[in-house]
Design a protein around this motif. Structure first.
Motif, PDB file in Angstrom:
ATOM      1  N   ARG A   1     -71.456 -31.594  27.302  1.00  0.00           N
ATOM      2  CA  ARG A   1     -71.311 -32.235  28.613  1.00  0.00           C
ATOM      3  C   ARG A   1     -71.642 -31.247  29.729  1.00  0.00           C
ATOM      4  O   ARG A   1     -72.261 -31.606  30.739  1.00  0.00           O
ATOM      5  CB  ARG A   1     -69.882 -32.766  28.770  1.00  0.00           C
ATOM      6  N   ALA A   2     -71.230 -29.987  29.562  1.00  0.00           N
ATOM      7  CA  ALA A   2     -71.516 -28.970  30.577  1.00  0.00           C
ATOM      8  C   ALA A   2     -73.013 -28.693  30.674  1.00  0.00           C
ATOM      9  O   ALA A   2     -73.557 -28.500  31.769  1.00  0.00           O
ATOM     10  CB  ALA A   2     -70.757 -27.680  30.261  1.00  0.00           C
ATOM     11  N   THR A   3     -73.685 -28.668  29.536  1.00  0.00           N
ATOM     12  CA  THR A   3     -75.136 -28.452  29.536  1.00  0.00           C
ATOM     13  C   THR A   3     -75.834 -29.559  30.312  1.00  0.00           C
ATOM     14  O   THR A   3     -76.756 -29.304  31.100  1.00  0.00           O
ATOM     15  CB  THR A   3     -75.662 -28.407  28.092  1.00  0.00           C
ATOM     16  N   ALA A   4     -75.380 -30.786  30.129  1.00  0.00           N
ATOM     17  CA  ALA A   4     -75.953 -31.911  30.861  1.00  0.00           C
ATOM     18  C   ALA A   4     -75.637 -31.813  32.354  1.00  0.00           C
ATOM     19  O   ALA A   4     -76.464 -32.154  33.203  1.00  0.00           O
ATOM     20  CB  ALA A   4     -75.421 -33.232  30.297  1.00  0.00           C
ATOM     21  N   ALA A   5     -74.445 -31.325  32.666  1.00  0.00           N
ATOM     22  CA  ALA A   5     -74.036 -31.206  34.070  1.00  0.00           C
ATOM     23  C   ALA A   5     -74.896 -30.203  34.821  1.00  0.00           C
ATOM     24  O   ALA A   5     -75.238 -30.406  35.991  1.00  0.00           O
ATOM     25  CB  ALA A   5     -72.566 -30.805  34.154  1.00  0.00           C
ATOM     26  N   VAL A   6     -75.240 -29.110  34.160  1.00  0.00           N
ATOM     27  CA  VAL A   6     -76.089 -28.099  34.798  1.00  0.00           C
ATOM     28  C   VAL A   6     -77.430 -28.704  35.194  1.00  0.00           C
ATOM     29  O   VAL A   6     -78.005 -28.355  36.238  1.00  0.00           O
ATOM     30  CB  VAL A   6     -76.287 -26.890  33.855  1.00  0.00           C
ATOM     31  N   ARG A   7     -77.928 -29.616  34.372  1.00  0.00           N
ATOM     32  CA  ARG A   7     -79.200 -30.273  34.690  1.00  0.00           C
ATOM     33  C   ARG A   7     -79.043 -31.324  35.793  1.00  0.00           C
ATOM     34  O   ARG A   7     -79.984 -31.628  36.509  1.00  0.00           O
ATOM     35  CB  ARG A   7     -79.771 -30.943  33.438  1.00  0.00           C
ATOM     36  N   ALA A   8     -77.826 -31.862  35.925  1.00  0.00           N
ATOM     37  CA  ALA A   8     -77.618 -32.994  36.828  1.00  0.00           C
ATOM     38  C   ALA A   8     -77.251 -32.601  38.251  1.00  0.00           C
ATOM     39  O   ALA A   8     -77.458 -33.376  39.182  1.00  0.00           O
ATOM     40  CB  ALA A   8     -76.527 -33.910  36.259  1.00  0.00           C
ATOM     41  N   ILE A   9     -76.675 -31.410  38.437  1.00  0.00           N
ATOM     42  CA  ILE A   9     -76.220 -31.026  39.775  1.00  0.00           C
ATOM     43  C   ILE A   9     -76.888 -29.725  40.211  1.00  0.00           C
ATOM     44  O   ILE A   9     -77.381 -28.958  39.386  1.00  0.00           O
ATOM     45  CB  ILE A   9     -74.682 -30.858  39.835  1.00  0.00           C
ATOM     46  N   ASP A  10     -76.859 -29.491  41.499  1.00  0.00           N
ATOM     47  CA  ASP A  10     -77.468 -28.272  42.047  1.00  0.00           C
ATOM     48  C   ASP A  10     -76.498 -27.636  43.031  1.00  0.00           C
ATOM     49  O   ASP A  10     -76.101 -28.266  44.009  1.00  0.00           O
ATOM     50  CB  ASP A  10     -78.779 -28.610  42.749  1.00  0.00           C
ATOM     51  N   ILE A  11     -76.108 -26.411  42.742  1.00  0.00           N
ATOM     52  CA  ILE A  11     -75.241 -25.646  43.641  1.00  0.00           C
ATOM     53  C   ILE A  11     -76.077 -24.481  44.156  1.00  0.00           C
ATOM     54  O   ILE A  11     -76.252 -23.474  43.465  1.00  0.00           O
ATOM     55  CB  ILE A  11     -73.988 -25.107  42.925  1.00  0.00           C
ATOM     56  N   PRO A  12     -76.637 -24.595  45.362  1.00  0.00           N
ATOM     57  CA  PRO A  12     -77.532 -23.546  45.877  1.00  0.00           C
ATOM     58  C   PRO A  12     -76.892 -22.172  45.859  1.00  0.00           C
ATOM     59  O   PRO A  12     -75.680 -22.026  46.096  1.00  0.00           O
ATOM     60  CB  PRO A  12     -77.806 -24.009  47.317  1.00  0.00           C
ATOM     61  N   LEU A  13     -77.693 -21.169  45.572  1.00  0.00           N
ATOM     62  CA  LEU A  13     -77.169 -19.810  45.494  1.00  0.00           C
ATOM     63  C   LEU A  13     -76.673 -19.293  46.836  1.00  0.00           C
ATOM     64  O   LEU A  13     -75.958 -18.303  46.887  1.00  0.00           O
ATOM     65  CB  LEU A  13     -78.248 -18.876  44.927  1.00  0.00           C
ATOM     66  N   GLY A  14     -77.040 -19.948  47.923  1.00  0.00           N
ATOM     67  CA  GLY A  14     -76.543 -19.550  49.238  1.00  0.00           C
ATOM     68  C   GLY A  14     -75.240 -20.219  49.611  1.00  0.00           C
ATOM     69  O   GLY A  14     -74.774 -20.098  50.752  1.00  0.00           O
ATOM     70  N   THR A  15     -74.604 -20.908  48.649  1.00  0.00           N
ATOM     71  CA  THR A  15     -73.363 -21.630  48.928  1.00  0.00           C
ATOM     72  C   THR A  15     -72.236 -20.700  49.362  1.00  0.00           C
ATOM     73  O   THR A  15     -71.430 -21.032  50.231  1.00  0.00           O
ATOM     74  CB  THR A  15     -72.919 -22.417  47.685  1.00  0.00           C
TER      75      THR A  15
ATOM     76  N   LEU B   1     -66.389 -22.150  45.060  1.00  0.00           N
ATOM     77  CA  LEU B   1     -67.435 -22.581  44.134  1.00  0.00           C
ATOM     78  C   LEU B   1     -66.926 -23.694  43.227  1.00  0.00           C
ATOM     79  O   LEU B   1     -67.639 -24.668  42.958  1.00  0.00           O
ATOM     80  CB  LEU B   1     -67.931 -21.400  43.307  1.00  0.00           C
ATOM     81  N   GLY B   2     -65.690 -23.562  42.744  1.00  0.00           N
ATOM     82  CA  GLY B   2     -65.113 -24.616  41.920  1.00  0.00           C
ATOM     83  C   GLY B   2     -65.072 -25.943  42.653  1.00  0.00           C
ATOM     84  O   GLY B   2     -65.358 -27.006  42.089  1.00  0.00           O
ATOM     85  N   THR B   3     -64.729 -25.887  43.939  1.00  0.00           N
ATOM     86  CA  THR B   3     -64.696 -27.096  44.760  1.00  0.00           C
ATOM     87  C   THR B   3     -66.093 -27.686  44.918  1.00  0.00           C
ATOM     88  O   THR B   3     -66.287 -28.907  44.819  1.00  0.00           O
ATOM     89  CB  THR B   3     -64.103 -26.780  46.148  1.00  0.00           C
ATOM     90  N   ALA B   4     -67.073 -26.826  45.161  1.00  0.00           N
ATOM     91  CA  ALA B   4     -68.451 -27.297  45.326  1.00  0.00           C
ATOM     92  C   ALA B   4     -68.973 -27.951  44.048  1.00  0.00           C
ATOM     93  O   ALA B   4     -69.657 -28.988  44.097  1.00  0.00           O
ATOM     94  CB  ALA B   4     -69.351 -26.127  45.729  1.00  0.00           C
ATOM     95  N   ILE B   5     -68.648 -27.371  42.904  1.00  0.00           N
ATOM     96  CA  ILE B   5     -69.079 -27.949  41.625  1.00  0.00           C
ATOM     97  C   ILE B   5     -68.436 -29.318  41.426  1.00  0.00           C
ATOM     98  O   ILE B   5     -69.091 -30.294  41.039  1.00  0.00           O
ATOM     99  CB  ILE B   5     -68.735 -27.011  40.455  1.00  0.00           C
ATOM    100  N   HIS B   6     -67.139 -29.388  41.667  1.00  0.00           N
ATOM    101  CA  HIS B   6     -66.421 -30.652  41.510  1.00  0.00           C
ATOM    102  C   HIS B   6     -67.035 -31.735  42.393  1.00  0.00           C
ATOM    103  O   HIS B   6     -67.306 -32.857  41.946  1.00  0.00           O
ATOM    104  CB  HIS B   6     -64.947 -30.470  41.860  1.00  0.00           C
ATOM    105  N   ASP B   7     -67.268 -31.411  43.651  1.00  0.00           N
ATOM    106  CA  ASP B   7     -67.805 -32.402  44.583  1.00  0.00           C
ATOM    107  C   ASP B   7     -69.209 -32.857  44.169  1.00  0.00           C
ATOM    108  O   ASP B   7     -69.549 -34.041  44.294  1.00  0.00           O
ATOM    109  CB  ASP B   7     -67.834 -31.829  46.000  1.00  0.00           C
ATOM    110  N   ALA B   8     -69.995 -31.931  43.655  1.00  0.00           N
ATOM    111  CA  ALA B   8     -71.340 -32.290  43.194  1.00  0.00           C
ATOM    112  C   ALA B   8     -71.271 -33.212  41.978  1.00  0.00           C
ATOM    113  O   ALA B   8     -72.061 -34.153  41.847  1.00  0.00           O
ATOM    114  CB  ALA B   8     -72.134 -31.027  42.868  1.00  0.00           C
TER     115      ALA B   8
END
Length: 266
Positions: free
Chosen positions: A35-49, A208-215
């Motif tokens: 599921r995590a592998t699929a999530a990495v493909r599905a969301i984008d957390i810019p490195l400038g976050t 970052l955890g918050t940004a991932i969750h929201d994405a």
């Protein structure tokens, strides 16, 4: 023997009408990893976050690490050492749930840890901030320094992601939210006590955890037939069955986890 018998009927056995691997037999860890592998493909957390300059004075943060260690390490050493790797069992024990029975919750916890670690490492590589002991060799950290950069804290990223994946509002004063928030904070600060993270690492990990969750919640991608929001709803329904209410007299525990409260900035 030739064709004297069918190989599928030896010893009285016959072929079962089963096409799919049973869901309940899937490893929680491997399900979470897929599921995590699929999530990495599905969301984008810019490195400038994240802001790499959250602390303008590393010397002050290193002094804070030493102060935390001197005051709290003797009480928390075994716990901090145990959390060097996976810490799923801390969340599951706090929730009073067994991975073999509460699979939706256990999978969500493992998923948050797996995904937070994967995305966190990408941001670590981007910012490449030196560890505390690399800036101050006399620190003598309790934990071995991990072989990757400091900012953001992966433990904080993972713990706060897990906490948010199991509640609608992590700041809510009731339900599981206060417990989840306290556990995530405790895990994050444990890494500071252990001497491997600055406070700014922990704060960045929470962000970052918050940004991932929201994405994840905004994504419409489906994994195993469900969106991430639907997977979360399933875990929260499982979790809701276990919640029996807050402690009747919470003040009797006042002060036990003061170190991990919001007034310290986390």
């Amino acid at each position: 023997m030739g064709d004297a018998f069918s190989p599928l009927e030896v010893g009285g056995f016959s072929l079962r009408d089963v096409d799919h691997f049973p869901d309940k037999e899937w490893s929680v860890a491997l399900t979470a990893s897929a599921r995590a592998t699929a999530a990495v493909r599905a969301i984008d957390i810019p490195l400038g976050t994240l802001d790499p300059h959250m602390s303008s004075d590393p010397a002050v943060e290193i002094k804070d690490i030493i102060a935390l260690r001197n005051q709290y390490l003797s009480m928390r050493a075994s716990e901090i050492a145990d959390q060097r790797g996976a810490f799923d069992h801390y969340f599951m024990a706090m929730l009073g749930m067994s991975p073999s029975i509460s699979r939706p919750v256990a999978t969500m916890v493992a998923f948050g840890i797996e995904l937070g670690g994967m995305i966190g490492l990408e941001h670590k590589l981007h910012h490449n901030v030196a560890r505390p002991v690399q800036r101050f060799p006399g620190l003598m950290p309790f934990l071995p320094t991990p072989p990757h950069a400091s900012f953001p804290s992966n433990h904080a990223t993972q713990a706060f992601l897990v906490a948010q994946l199991l509640t609608d509002d992590l700041s809510a004063p009731d339900g599981w939210a206060p417990y989840l928030s306290a556990m995530a904070t405790r895990i994050a600060i444990g890494r500071e006590i252990g001497g491997v993270h600055y406070r700014s690492d922990s704060l960045a990990g929470r962000a970052l955890g918050t940004a991932i969750h929201d994405a994840l919640m905004a994504s419409t991608a489906k994994v195993h037939g469900k969106t991430f929001r639907e997977h979360k709803a399933e875990a929260m329904a499982d979790l809701g069955c276990a919640f029996k209410g807050n402690v009747a007299e919470p003040d009797i525990f006042a002060g036990i986890w003061d170190l991990d409260r919001m007034e310290r900035g986390l």
